[in-house]
Design an enzyme around this catalytic site. Structure first.
Site, short mmCIF file in Angstrom:
data_model
loop_
_atom_site.label_atom_id
_atom_site.label_comp_id
_atom_site.label_asym_id
_atom_site.label_seq_id
_atom_site.Cartn_x
_atom_site.Cartn_y
_atom_site.Cartn_z
N CYS A 67 41.24 -14.36 -55.27
CA CYS A 67 41.46 -13.16 -55.07
C CYS A 67 42.75 -12.88 -55.74
O CYS A 67 42.97 -11.66 -56.05
CB CYS A 67 40.99 -12.48 -54.17
SG CYS A 67 41.53 -13.45 -52.61
N GLY B 217 60.03 -24.15 -69.26
CA GLY B 217 59.50 -25.32 -68.75
C GLY B 217 57.94 -25.39 -69.49
O GLY B 217 57.76 -26.28 -69.84
N THR B 218 57.33 -24.37 -69.69
CA THR B 218 55.99 -24.52 -70.45
C THR B 218 56.29 -24.92 -71.77
O THR B 218 55.75 -26.06 -72.31
CB THR B 218 55.29 -23.12 -70.42
OG1 THR B 218 54.89 -22.70 -69.31
CG2 THR B 218 54.11 -23.28 -71.31
N HIS C 226 64.91 -21.97 -64.28
CA HIS C 226 64.83 -21.06 -63.40
C HIS C 226 64.10 -21.46 -62.10
O HIS C 226 63.99 -20.88 -61.20
CB HIS C 226 63.97 -19.82 -63.79
CG HIS C 226 62.60 -20.08 -63.87
ND1 HIS C 226 61.59 -19.44 -62.95
CD2 HIS C 226 61.62 -20.79 -64.61
CE1 HIS C 226 60.27 -19.94 -63.25
NE2 HIS C 226 60.61 -20.54 -64.44
#
Lengths: 80, 378
Positions: free
Chosen positions: B323, B77-78, B199
């Protein structure tokens, strides 16, 4: 805003989220309604979370300046 | 499927990755044996591989409502986002170089914008994370080459008014990151180039889909390759492309029934969490949203502790809190929306998620939050 210095400055240097917001909630009643409380925090999340807390809690977010050492300082005016 | 009462973990993070669809598994296993050859060669096994690849392209095009020659299979996808966005900008180099993008785009869009030399401007969104057509109109300058807007937000689920935005953008072509919604909602109109990721819909990882509309000016921003498809590079992953197409075809066939069921479950989560957890902010548009996900933030709660607490109870969820991030920075999406970034949880359903599992999550959550707050002295 041409505000005087905040009535109380809360030192949250070195404290990670959500501790600065917990401290803010603990200390807001230490200033009078209409007065300013400042949260000094080097935690990046505070920049989003202090204004969000103000909105959720009906307090006024007064913007950001810097403490003497350059650490960001977030201003909160107690409304309720 | 896992049974909520059996103690097997309940995976509620399909927005990160959906488990492999059964239709994809069957096709993948068969295609591993048949689709190994180089689809560019002229012998029998090559012709078989080429046939499977062309079939994958046809099926994907049909499922997404586009033409087969508009579909390219790329590495992820990237990769599809990088190729799509940078190629659209390269094709528009003579018109300008300025890129406009919403402030809540996926990091792959932001990284592509930062990597290139041209200027980029981040457009503000409203409290729900929506980019409006008015904001786009106000930001248009003659040097704008392209506008990047997602079909829906991957973190909070808000659907963007892509068709309206594209109309407002006029001649400026729109790049649409559709990774969060492809297979779950029909693609909107108005985009010139789009990207999706297999995915996320139940296909295998390692398959991105790049869509370039006929007539869109797109130029390869990276080194060329002598493969079947000039928009892609590297040896074609034929078995995975075919499995991705099979999964997409299956989820599109299930789409209507599934999105109604999922939207009802998510509505239940929104309502129950708001009632059972004090000081919680549920974020994202309550109506114009992805059917399968919901995000909320719990005041005074450490996001990492919340994810671990839920994991110990058998629930796998994601979080946009600082965090929990490798960068230790809060989610830029939550920041841009002006909502609380700590104590954040994203719940996203898979096609197998049962109502009993959602109920078990809803039963466990208040205690987990209470325990973390109690530890902080609240």
């Amino acid at each position: 805003m041409t505000d005087p210095e905040p009535a109380f400055e809360l030192d949250c240097r070195g404290k990670r989220c959500p501790l600065p917001i917990i401290e803010l909630a603990r200390h807001i009643e230490g200033v009078a309604v209409g007065e300013l409380l400042a949260v000094v925090s080097d935690d990046v999340a505070a920049r989003a979370d202090v204004p969000a807390w103000c909105r959720m809690r009906g307090q006024e977010y007064g913007g950001e300046d810097a403490a003497g050492d350059g650490v960001p300082r977030y201003l909160v005016r107690r409304l309720v | 499927m896992t049974d909520a009462s059996s103690g097997a973990p309940t995976y509620l993070d399909s927005a990160s990755s959906e488990p492999l669809h059964p239709a994809a598994r069957a096709v993948l296993l068969a295609a591993l044996d048949q689709g190994y050859a180089d689809p560019r060669r002229l012998h029998g096994p090559a012709r078989s591989a080429r046939l499977l690849l062309d079939n994958a392209r046809e099926v994907t095009a049909q499922a997404l409502g586009v033409r087969a020659d508009e579909v390219s299979f790329v590495g992820s996808g990237t990769d599809a986002v990088h190729r799509g966005l940078l190629g659209l900008l390269a094709g528009r180099a003579r018109s300008g170089s300025r890129l406009l993008h919403s402030a809540v785009e996926h990091s792959s869009v932001l990284h592509a914008a930062a990597w290139r030399t041209g200027e980029a401007a981040s457009l503000p969104v409203d409290r729900h994370g929506r980019l409006t057509a008015d904001t786009v109109r106000a930001a248009l300058t003659p040097d704008v080459a392209a506008l990047a807007v997602q079909s829906a937000n991957h973190e909070v689920g808000t659907v963007q008014p892509v068709a309206e935005i594209a109309a407002a953008a006029g001649d400026v072509p729109v790049f649409m990151d559709a990774c969060a919604s492809a297979g779950r909602l029909p693609l909107p109109d108005g985009w010139a180039v789009a990207a999706a990721s297999a995915h996320k819909w139940g296909g295998p990882a390692g398959v991105g889909v790049l869509l370039v509309r006929k007539g869109a000016r797109w130029r390869n921003p990276f080194p060329a390759d002598d493969r079947v498809d000039e928009r892609a590079a590297g040896f074609e992953n034929v078995p995975s492309a075919l499995a991705a197409a099979a999964a997409l075809q299956a989820v599109v066939a299930e789409q209507e029934e599934r999105s109604v069921r999922e939207a009802a479950l998510i509505a239940k989560v929104r309502k129950t969490v708001a009632a059972s957890v004090p000081d919680v902010e549920i974020v994202g548009d309550p109506d114009e949203r992805l059917p399968h996900l919901v995000t909320f933030s719990c005041l005074y709660v450490d996001g990492e502790a919340l994810v671990h607490g839920l994991d110990r109870r058998g629930f796998g969820v994601a979080s946009g809190s600082a965090c929990t991030a490798s960068t230790l920075a809060p989610s830029h999406v939550l920041e841009a929306m002006g909502v609380l970034t700590h104590g954040n949880v994203r719940v996203s359903l898979t096609r197998d998620t049962a109502e009993a599992q959602v109920d078990a999550f809803l039963a466990a959550l208040p205690d987990v939050v209470r325990a973390i707050r109690a530890e902080a002295g609240l």
